[in-house]
Structures are given as structure tokens and as C-alpha cells.
Design a protein around this motif. Sequence first.
Motif, PDB file in Angstrom:
ATOM      1  N   VAL A  90       4.455  64.936  32.837  1.00 31.41           N
ATOM      2  CA  VAL A  90       4.523  63.662  33.545  1.00 31.41           C
ATOM      3  C   VAL A  90       5.354  63.865  34.800  1.00 31.41           C
ATOM      4  N   SER A  91       4.810  63.440  35.927  1.00 28.33           N
ATOM      5  CA  SER A  91       5.511  63.518  37.206  1.00 28.33           C
ATOM      6  C   SER A  91       5.817  62.100  37.667  1.00 28.33           C
ATOM      7  N   PHE A  92       7.038  61.875  38.183  1.00 29.64           N
ATOM      8  CA  PHE A  92       7.407  60.560  38.676  1.00 29.64           C
ATOM      9  C   PHE A  92       8.535  60.653  39.690  1.00 29.64           C
ATOM     10  N   LEU A  93       8.701  59.593  40.458  1.00 28.83           N
ATOM     11  CA  LEU A  93       9.810  59.439  41.406  1.00 28.83           C
ATOM     12  C   LEU A  93      10.763  58.393  40.856  1.00 28.83           C
ATOM     13  N   SER A  94      12.086  58.639  40.987  1.00 24.13           N
ATOM     14  CA  SER A  94      13.058  57.659  40.537  1.00 24.13           C
ATOM     15  C   SER A  94      14.406  57.905  41.202  1.00 24.13           C
ATOM     16  N   SER A  95      15.151  56.852  41.379  1.00 22.49           N
ATOM     17  CA  SER A  95      16.524  56.985  41.869  1.00 22.49           C
ATOM     18  C   SER A  95      17.503  56.964  40.696  1.00 22.49           C
ATOM     19  N   ARG A  96      16.973  56.890  39.466  1.00 20.46           N
ATOM     20  CA  ARG A  96      17.814  56.828  38.257  1.00 20.46           C
ATOM     21  C   ARG A  96      17.677  58.074  37.378  1.00 20.46           C
ATOM     22  N   ILE A  97      17.553  59.208  37.983  1.00 22.56           N
ATOM     23  CA  ILE A  97      17.390  60.453  37.224  1.00 22.56           C
ATOM     24  C   ILE A  97      18.616  60.741  36.348  1.00 22.56           C
ATOM     25  N   PRO A  98      19.855  60.628  36.864  1.00 22.32           N
ATOM     26  CA  PRO A  98      21.006  60.912  35.987  1.00 22.32           C
ATOM     27  C   PRO A  98      21.001  60.052  34.719  1.00 22.32           C
ATOM     28  N   ASP A  99      20.716  58.769  34.842  1.00 21.29           N
ATOM     29  CA  ASP A  99      20.644  57.884  33.683  1.00 21.29           C
ATOM     30  C   ASP A  99      19.575  58.370  32.707  1.00 21.29           C
ATOM     31  N   TYR A 100      18.421  58.755  33.212  1.00 19.48           N
ATOM     32  CA  TYR A 100      17.349  59.252  32.348  1.00 19.48           C
ATOM     33  C   TYR A 100      17.795  60.510  31.597  1.00 19.48           C
ATOM     34  N   LEU A 101      18.463  61.430  32.287  1.00 20.42           N
ATOM     35  CA  LEU A 101      18.927  62.667  31.646  1.00 20.42           C
ATOM     36  C   LEU A 101      19.933  62.363  30.533  1.00 20.42           C
ATOM     37  N   HIS A 102      20.798  61.379  30.741  1.00 18.18           N
ATOM     38  CA  HIS A 102      21.769  60.985  29.710  1.00 18.18           C
ATOM     39  C   HIS A 102      21.050  60.353  28.518  1.00 18.18           C
ATOM     40  N   ARG A 103      20.100  59.442  28.778  1.00 18.49           N
ATOM     41  CA  ARG A 103      19.368  58.773  27.693  1.00 18.49           C
ATOM     42  C   ARG A 103      18.513  59.742  26.893  1.00 18.49           C
ATOM     43  N   ALA A 104      18.020  60.787  27.547  1.00 23.89           N
ATOM     44  CA  ALA A 104      17.193  61.791  26.866  1.00 23.89           C
ATOM     45  C   ALA A 104      18.043  62.856  26.180  1.00 23.89           C
ATOM     46  N   SER A 105      19.371  62.690  26.223  1.00 22.62           N
ATOM     47  CA  SER A 105      20.326  63.633  25.608  1.00 22.62           C
ATOM     48  C   SER A 105      20.206  65.046  26.174  1.00 22.62           C
ATOM     49  N   LEU A 106      19.877  65.133  27.445  1.00 22.77           N
ATOM     50  CA  LEU A 106      19.787  66.434  28.109  1.00 22.77           C
ATOM     51  C   LEU A 106      21.059  66.757  28.884  1.00 22.77           C
ATOM     52  N   LEU A 107      21.866  65.725  29.156  1.00 23.78           N
ATOM     53  CA  LEU A 107      23.090  65.888  29.924  1.00 23.78           C
ATOM     54  C   LEU A 107      24.145  64.942  29.355  1.00 23.78           C
ATOM     55  N   PRO A 108      25.268  65.497  28.813  1.00 27.29           N
ATOM     56  CA  PRO A 108      26.323  64.622  28.298  1.00 27.29           C
ATOM     57  C   PRO A 108      26.905  63.758  29.412  1.00 27.29           C
ATOM     58  N   ASP A 109      27.434  62.608  29.048  1.00 30.77           N
ATOM     59  CA  ASP A 109      27.974  61.667  30.031  1.00 30.77           C
ATOM     60  C   ASP A 109      29.042  62.280  30.921  1.00 30.77           C
ATOM     61  N   GLU A 110      29.910  63.094  30.364  1.00 27.32           N
ATOM     62  CA  GLU A 110      31.026  63.639  31.141  1.00 27.32           C
ATOM     63  C   GLU A 110      30.658  64.902  31.928  1.00 27.32           C
TER      64      GLU A 110
END
Length: 179
Positions: A90-110
Motif C-alpha cells: 500500500v502506497s500513501f501520502l501523509s503528514s502523520r507518519i510518526p503517529d502511524y509508526l507508533h500505532r503500528a508498534s514499529l517505533l517506540p514513543d521515546e
Amino acid sequence: MTAYREEDAGTPARSRRWPLLLGIVALALTVSAGGLVWLFQDELFHPFGDVRACEGSDVPLPVVIDPGDAALPADASDVHYVTREGRAQVSFLSSRIPDYLHRASLLPDEAPLFDDRHGAAYGLGDGEPELPEGLCGSPLRGPAWLYGNDSVAVLVERSPLAPDAFPNPARAIVTYALP
């Protein structure tokens, strides 16, 4: 004997012209409609009737796409996908990539966005395009960063001007196994 009038002489010729004119108009409309369908066939005929689906997809995705149990960001635009052999990209454009990475558990909050423990630089030079085979739409441009776990991989554009940020909006390509 009936008298012959001049106005009767024109009637048969005029009545014969109507079917001919209607035939010419119908032919012109048919040719025009066929030309428009041919010209816009990519926009008119998508797999599964879904404008997001790229040609060659073998299964449709739901309206809410949620790879890795995290729905795409609410502001996701220019969304395209290809599905084949039990996998989706899936390809998409977004200005909320960091939030998506956190929700997908790919990047810890800190964690910083570009932490080597949670991702890696992807081999794309500045401005170099990447669009996986079969995926339609606009390509992702380098430099890029790859995040992933056992179930999902996310390739994201990195800002060429600010090395610790994403462009706004950033293009992402998410790859995951279909349930």
C-alpha cells in the motif's frame, strides 16, 4: 383526378432525410463515447471497482486499510495498493507518519525517528524513485528509511533537507501479509 400541389412534392424527400440524419448523429455519438471510454479506461475500470487498486491485484482490500493492526493515518491521500499471492503493498501520502509508526508498534514513543535499533537506511539516493513492481501511483523518492517487524514493513521518504525529519507530507509504502 387529384390535383398535384407543389408542397406535396417536398414532403417525401424531407421525410426520407430524418432517418439518415438520426443515423449520422447516432454514429457520431457512438464514436465519441467509444473514444472517451478508450481515453479514460484506466480511470473507469479498476480491479474490484476500487480506484485504489492497481492492475494485477488478486483480492480487494477493505475500505479501512489496517496493516499491522494500525489503520492508515486519517489524512492518508493518494492511496494505491496491489495484492498478490497473499501479500499487500500500500502506497500513501501523509503528514502523520510518526503517529502511524507508533500505532503500528514499529517505533517506540521515546525513540528518535531514525534510530538504527528500530529501522535502517534504505538504499535510495536523493530524489531516486522507488515503486515496487505492480504498485501504481506516484513513486517514493529517496532518501528513505525502512521500519519493520515480523508482520509489516514500512518504507518512508526521508527529508533531503532535514536529515532528522520526514517531508510534509511523506510518501510511505507498507508491505504486509494478508490475513
